[in-house]
Design a protein around this motif. Structure first.
Motif, PDB file in Angstrom:
ATOM      1  N   MET A 135       0.825  -1.214   0.000  1.00  0.00           N
ATOM      2  CA  MET A 135       0.000   0.000   0.000  1.00  0.00           C
ATOM      3  C   MET A 135       0.859   1.264   0.000  1.00  0.00           C
ATOM      4  SD  MET A 135      -2.883  -1.255   2.688  1.00  0.00           S
ATOM      5  CE  MET A 135      -3.712   0.292   2.939  1.00  0.00           C
ATOM      6  N   ARG A 136       2.006   1.192   0.673  1.00  0.00           N
ATOM      7  CA  ARG A 136       2.876   2.378   0.753  1.00  0.00           C
ATOM      8  C   ARG A 136       3.430   2.781  -0.607  1.00  0.00           C
ATOM      9  NH1 ARG A 136       4.132   3.677   6.088  1.00  0.00           N
ATOM     10  NH2 ARG A 136       3.351   2.092   7.533  1.00  0.00           N
ATOM     11  N   ARG A 137       3.424   1.861  -1.551  1.00  0.00           N
ATOM     12  CA  ARG A 137       3.950   2.165  -2.892  1.00  0.00           C
ATOM     13  C   ARG A 137       2.859   2.625  -3.865  1.00  0.00           C
ATOM     14  NH1 ARG A 137       6.945  -2.505  -1.321  1.00  0.00           N
ATOM     15  NH2 ARG A 137       5.502  -3.896  -2.409  1.00  0.00           N
ATOM     16  N   LEU A 138       1.610   2.545  -3.443  1.00  0.00           N
ATOM     17  CA  LEU A 138       0.509   2.896  -4.362  1.00  0.00           C
ATOM     18  C   LEU A 138       0.562   4.349  -4.866  1.00  0.00           C
ATOM     19  CD1 LEU A 138      -2.495   0.944  -2.782  1.00  0.00           C
ATOM     20  CD2 LEU A 138      -1.432   0.528  -5.016  1.00  0.00           C
ATOM     21  N   PRO A 139       0.903   5.322  -4.002  1.00  0.00           N
ATOM     22  CA  PRO A 139       0.936   6.704  -4.520  1.00  0.00           C
ATOM     23  C   PRO A 139       1.880   6.869  -5.715  1.00  0.00           C
ATOM     24  CG  PRO A 139       0.964   6.729  -2.129  1.00  0.00           C
ATOM     25  CD  PRO A 139       1.129   5.291  -2.543  1.00  0.00           C
ATOM     26  N   ASP A 140       2.969   6.107  -5.757  1.00  0.00           N
ATOM     27  CA  ASP A 140       3.887   6.172  -6.901  1.00  0.00           C
ATOM     28  C   ASP A 140       3.223   5.687  -8.184  1.00  0.00           C
ATOM     29  OD1 ASP A 140       5.812   7.004  -5.141  1.00  0.00           O
ATOM     30  OD2 ASP A 140       6.651   4.988  -4.843  1.00  0.00           O
ATOM     31  N   GLU A 141       2.190   4.877  -8.024  1.00  0.00           N
ATOM     32  CA  GLU A 141       1.455   4.352  -9.186  1.00  0.00           C
ATOM     33  C   GLU A 141       0.305   5.274  -9.590  1.00  0.00           C
ATOM     34  OE1 GLU A 141       2.201   1.343 -10.719  1.00  0.00           O
ATOM     35  OE2 GLU A 141       3.939   1.262  -9.379  1.00  0.00           O
ATOM     36  N   ALA A 166      -4.403  -0.475   8.438  1.00  0.00           N
ATOM     37  CA  ALA A 166      -4.456   0.178   7.121  1.00  0.00           C
ATOM     38  C   ALA A 166      -4.542   1.698   7.284  1.00  0.00           C
ATOM     39  CB  ALA A 166      -5.643  -0.342   6.322  1.00  0.00           C
ATOM     40  N   MET A 167      -5.279   2.135   8.287  1.00  0.00           N
ATOM     41  CA  MET A 167      -5.393   3.584   8.517  1.00  0.00           C
ATOM     42  C   MET A 167      -4.063   4.191   8.951  1.00  0.00           C
ATOM     43  SD  MET A 167      -9.083   4.216  10.264  1.00  0.00           S
ATOM     44  CE  MET A 167     -10.571   4.420   9.281  1.00  0.00           C
ATOM     45  N   GLN A 168      -3.240   3.419   9.615  1.00  0.00           N
ATOM     46  CA  GLN A 168      -1.914   3.929   9.971  1.00  0.00           C
ATOM     47  C   GLN A 168      -1.088   4.189   8.710  1.00  0.00           C
ATOM     48  OE1 GLN A 168      -0.838   0.812  12.751  1.00  0.00           O
ATOM     49  NE2 GLN A 168      -1.411   2.072  14.529  1.00  0.00           N
ATOM     50  N   VAL A 169      -1.257   3.348   7.707  1.00  0.00           N
ATOM     51  CA  VAL A 169      -0.582   3.578   6.429  1.00  0.00           C
ATOM     52  C   VAL A 169      -1.153   4.832   5.759  1.00  0.00           C
ATOM     53  CG1 VAL A 169      -0.141   2.642   4.126  1.00  0.00           C
ATOM     54  CG2 VAL A 169      -0.058   1.126   6.117  1.00  0.00           C
ATOM     55  N   SER A 170      -2.452   4.991   5.867  1.00  0.00           N
ATOM     56  CA  SER A 170      -3.118   6.175   5.324  1.00  0.00           C
ATOM     57  C   SER A 170      -2.547   7.448   5.960  1.00  0.00           C
ATOM     58  CB  SER A 170      -4.624   6.049   5.590  1.00  0.00           C
ATOM     59  OG  SER A 170      -5.324   7.212   5.292  1.00  0.00           O
ATOM     60  N   ARG A 171      -2.402   7.430   7.256  1.00  0.00           N
ATOM     61  CA  ARG A 171      -1.819   8.582   7.964  1.00  0.00           C
ATOM     62  C   ARG A 171      -0.387   8.839   7.482  1.00  0.00           C
ATOM     63  NH1 ARG A 171      -0.258   6.770  13.555  1.00  0.00           N
ATOM     64  NH2 ARG A 171       1.136   5.597  12.187  1.00  0.00           N
ATOM     65  N   ASP A 172       0.416   7.793   7.375  1.00  0.00           N
ATOM     66  CA  ASP A 172       1.832   7.948   7.013  1.00  0.00           C
ATOM     67  C   ASP A 172       2.030   8.436   5.581  1.00  0.00           C
ATOM     68  OD1 ASP A 172       2.404   6.975   9.495  1.00  0.00           O
ATOM     69  OD2 ASP A 172       3.106   5.004   8.829  1.00  0.00           O
ATOM     70  N   THR A 177      -8.257   7.179   3.132  1.00  0.00           N
ATOM     71  CA  THR A 177      -8.970   5.940   3.443  1.00  0.00           C
ATOM     72  C   THR A 177     -10.429   6.113   3.036  1.00  0.00           C
ATOM     73  OG1 THR A 177      -7.572   5.473   5.369  1.00  0.00           O
ATOM     74  CG2 THR A 177      -9.702   4.338   5.257  1.00  0.00           C
ATOM     75  N   MET A 178     -10.872   5.261   2.125  1.00  0.00           N
ATOM     76  CA  MET A 178     -12.289   5.274   1.744  1.00  0.00           C
ATOM     77  C   MET A 178     -12.954   4.093   2.452  1.00  0.00           C
ATOM     78  SD  MET A 178     -11.651   5.916  -2.313  1.00  0.00           S
ATOM     79  CE  MET A 178     -13.304   6.475  -2.759  1.00  0.00           C
ATOM     80  N   MET A 179     -14.105   4.323   3.032  1.00  0.00           N
ATOM     81  CA  MET A 179     -14.701   3.276   3.853  1.00  0.00           C
ATOM     82  C   MET A 179     -16.113   2.906   3.409  1.00  0.00           C
ATOM     83  SD  MET A 179     -14.077   1.226   6.253  1.00  0.00           S
ATOM     84  CE  MET A 179     -12.721   1.871   7.235  1.00  0.00           C
ATOM     85  N   HIS A 180     -16.326   1.612   3.215  1.00  0.00           N
ATOM     86  CA  HIS A 180     -17.690   1.086   3.125  1.00  0.00           C
ATOM     87  C   HIS A 180     -18.114   0.818   4.566  1.00  0.00           C
ATOM     88  CE1 HIS A 180     -20.886  -1.571   1.137  1.00  0.00           C
ATOM     89  NE2 HIS A 180     -21.115  -1.616   2.428  1.00  0.00           N
ATOM     90  N   ALA A 181     -18.942   1.714   5.095  1.00  0.00           N
ATOM     91  CA  ALA A 181     -19.262   1.690   6.517  1.00  0.00           C
ATOM     92  C   ALA A 181     -20.628   1.052   6.775  1.00  0.00           C
ATOM     93  CB  ALA A 181     -19.210   3.115   7.090  1.00  0.00           C
ATOM     94  N   GLU A 182     -20.606  -0.250   6.932  1.00  0.00           N
ATOM     95  CA  GLU A 182     -21.780  -1.010   7.389  1.00  0.00           C
ATOM     96  C   GLU A 182     -21.240  -2.155   8.241  1.00  0.00           C
ATOM     97  OE1 GLU A 182     -25.440  -1.491   4.435  1.00  0.00           O
ATOM     98  OE2 GLU A 182     -23.603  -2.217   3.506  1.00  0.00           O
ATOM     99  N   ASN A 183     -21.954  -2.476   9.292  1.00  0.00           N
ATOM    100  CA  ASN A 183     -21.532  -3.574  10.165  1.00  0.00           C
ATOM    101  C   ASN A 183     -21.910  -4.914   9.525  1.00  0.00           C
ATOM    102  OD1 ASN A 183     -21.307  -5.565  12.186  1.00  0.00           O
ATOM    103  ND2 ASN A 183     -21.545  -4.026  13.807  1.00  0.00           N
ATOM    104  N   GLN A 464      -6.238  17.054  -2.160  1.00  0.00           N
ATOM    105  CA  GLN A 464      -6.038  18.419  -1.664  1.00  0.00           C
ATOM    106  C   GLN A 464      -6.713  18.615  -0.308  1.00  0.00           C
ATOM    107  OE1 GLN A 464      -7.107  21.517  -4.383  1.00  0.00           O
ATOM    108  NE2 GLN A 464      -5.476  21.015  -5.816  1.00  0.00           N
ATOM    109  N   TYR A 465      -7.383  17.622   0.163  1.00  0.00           N
ATOM    110  CA  TYR A 465      -8.128  17.750   1.416  1.00  0.00           C
ATOM    111  C   TYR A 465      -7.348  17.227   2.623  1.00  0.00           C
ATOM    112  CZ  TYR A 465     -12.334  19.365  -0.914  1.00  0.00           C
ATOM    113  OH  TYR A 465     -13.240  20.111  -1.620  1.00  0.00           O
ATOM    114  N   LEU A 466      -6.050  17.049   2.460  1.00  0.00           N
ATOM    115  CA  LEU A 466      -5.242  16.622   3.597  1.00  0.00           C
ATOM    116  C   LEU A 466      -4.913  17.839   4.458  1.00  0.00           C
ATOM    117  CD1 LEU A 466      -2.748  14.270   1.700  1.00  0.00           C
ATOM    118  CD2 LEU A 466      -4.882  13.659   2.847  1.00  0.00           C
ATOM    119  N   ILE A 467      -4.897  17.642   5.774  1.00  0.00           N
ATOM    120  CA  ILE A 467      -4.464  18.743   6.647  1.00  0.00           C
ATOM    121  C   ILE A 467      -3.441  18.209   7.639  1.00  0.00           C
ATOM    122  CG2 ILE A 467      -6.411  20.330   6.508  1.00  0.00           C
ATOM    123  CD1 ILE A 467      -7.625  18.939   8.941  1.00  0.00           C
TER     124      ILE A 467
END
Ligand code: DUC
Ligand code: ZN
Ligand code: ZN
Length: 467
Positions: A135-141, A166-172, A177-183, A464-467
């Motif tokens: 996952m850490r290499r995906l931005p290069d792609e 996975a969210m820790q990778v997102s932070r780094d 992180t896109m989430m399908h949010a249903e239990n 562009q929505y990163l802060i």
């Protein structure tokens, strides 16, 4: 028309890009611009908008024992007809597969087949140590976002431990992180119990996938994102309670976003319950089985979605285009709603359906452009090239006729590879007149002038929505 205003203007296109936005009738270096160009498209009385960007599509998705019925070719051609000039589809890593292989397979499906430009998010269907590294290499792609599923145990599902990692990778990395949010686990129990009670009609899909399941998962995703510092984008939001969770987190300053889809603005569980046809009986309702499901109109979820689009508690409208035919596909769920492939096809109608919201006063003209093009570009690292009409941007442009009319239906406006329309009978007080993809007219009136393979892969930057 832009996300911030409207003005009468001439748009000068040179090759694939926009060269200038000029006062009507301008001269350039002493010559009359209109007189010196190869071609003039007269947009008098019409809106000129940046081409639509549908940031959530599933072409050829293997799902529910079958495969989504639009290929990259048919689906992107339908998109072009509807004024959408870029898509971001979801490359899939299945369980046990390497992420690199999943992404490569998606490139293979799309390359040389698309009518319009396309990018990819990555579905991570198997969060393990190798995946977290990959996952850490995906931005290069050029893949700057990934999707996790809190639903569909045994298919795409991630448990909380996997989501956290996975969210820790997102932070780094700054990947969204896109989430399908249903239990999912709880939904599957409820669904099994309904089927045991003989409640097998399509309508019970929506009963099993209760809004509580969406609210709870949305909250859990928000808290895990808060803890890890990951930027979060919740896909296909349909429950008003889930929006309340997003609004609550945003009010506290958390970096969370959400999209909804046309089906959650217009269609309802009550209408699905009432659906009946000679051919399908009550199984007619299978046409609108998608996840998250349609919600109750009586509970006013649709009103809440429109409101959230106005107040910016939701920032975007995508389709979650995931078409299946009734014959041989939806049909798999006759007698058991759990086996109905989940999905609705709307890619062709998103711009029109959202424009109807302008006509009825739900949103402004500028907000229409913002929700369908400008914010998707900003959110997913395409802005500047896409999502705006300005010098240097790709000439992806739609001329939209507010005095035109669009009757949606299988025998009318329909280019998606489906044997029914989820939007049969919808009437739109406007019409996609001309569509340009990187300077080339690909749709003129109702005629398609492009070729499969015109569309190229979009290497996306970070949001562009990163802060
Ligand atoms: N929802 C759908 O309706 N189809 C594909 C996957 C999803 O999450
Ligand atoms: Zn989903
Ligand atoms: Zn989806």
């Amino acid at each position: 028309v832009s996300a911030t205003g409207r003005a009468a203007a001439d748009v000068l296109i040179d090759g694939e890009t926009i060269r200038a936005v000029l006062e009507p009738g301008s001269t350039l270096l002493g010559t009359d611009v209109a007189a010196s160009v190869d071609r003039v498209i007269d947009a008098t009385g019409k809106y000129v908008i940046p081409g639509g960007i549908d940031a959530h599509t599933h072409m050829q998705l293997p799902f529910g024992g079958t495969e989504a019925s639009d290929t990259f070719e048919s689906g992107t051609r339908a998109a072009a007809h509807g004024g959408t000039t870029s898509i971001i589809d979801f490359a899939v890593q299945t369980y046990g597969q390497r992420i690199e292989d999943g992404l490569a397979a998606w490139h293979e499906k799309a390359a040389g087949n698309c009518a319009i430009d396309y990018g990819f998010h990555q579905i991570v269907g198997d969060v393990n140590e190798a995946s977290l590294e990959a996952m850490r290499r995906l931005p290069d792609e050029g893949v700057s976002s990934f999707k996790l599923f809190m639903a569909y145990p045994g298919v795409f599902y991630s448990d909380d431990a996997q989501v956290l990692k996975a969210m820790q990778v997102s932070r780094d990395t700054g990947m969204l992180t896109m989430m399908h949010a249903e239990n999912g686990p709880a939904i599957d129990v409820l669904a099994a119990q309904l089927v045991e009670q003989g409640k097998t009609d399509p309508y019970y899909h929506g009963i099993a996938r209760a809004w509580e399941m969406e609210e709870e998962a949305t909250h859990r995703a928000i808290m895990l994102a808060k803890l890890t510092g990951a930027p979060l984008y919740v896909v296909h939001v349909s429950a008003k309670q889930a929006v309340e969770q997003l609004a609550w987190a945003r009010d506290k300053g958390q970096n969370v976003y959400g999209e909804t889809c046309p089906q959650y603005l217009y269609l309802s569980l009550e209408e699905q319950l009432g659906a009946e046809s000679e051919q399908w009986g009550h199984f007619e309702g299978a046409k609108w089985v998608c996840s998250t499901p349609l919600r109750s109109r009586e509970e006013r979820h649709q009103d809440a979605m429109w409101q959230a689009l106005r107040t910016n508690d939701l920032q975007m409208v995508s389709t979650d285009h995931c078409p299946f035919c009734m014959k041989d596909q939806k049909e798999l769920g006759l007698g058991d709603f759990r086996k109905i492939p989940n999905g609705i096809g709307s890619i062709e109608h998103r711009m029109d359906l959202m424009y109807q919201g302008v006509v009825t006063g739900e949103i402004t003209l500028e907000r229409w452009v913002e929700l369908t093009s400008t914010t998707p570009a900003r959110m997913f690292g395409l802005y500047g090239t896409k999502g705006v009409i300005q010098p240097g941007a790709d000439a992806d442009i739609v001329v939209y006729d507010p005095n035109g009319h669009t009757s949606i239906g299988l025998e009318k406006t329909h280019h998606m590879n489906m044997d029914y329309s989820a939007w049969e009978g919808y009437e739109i007080d406007g019409h996609v007149d001309t569509v340009l993809s990187r300077g080339r007219v690909v749709v003129d009136g109702d005629e398609y002038l492009g070729d499969a393979g015109d569309g190229k892969y979009l290497k996306r930057g970070l949001s562009q929505y990163l802060i």
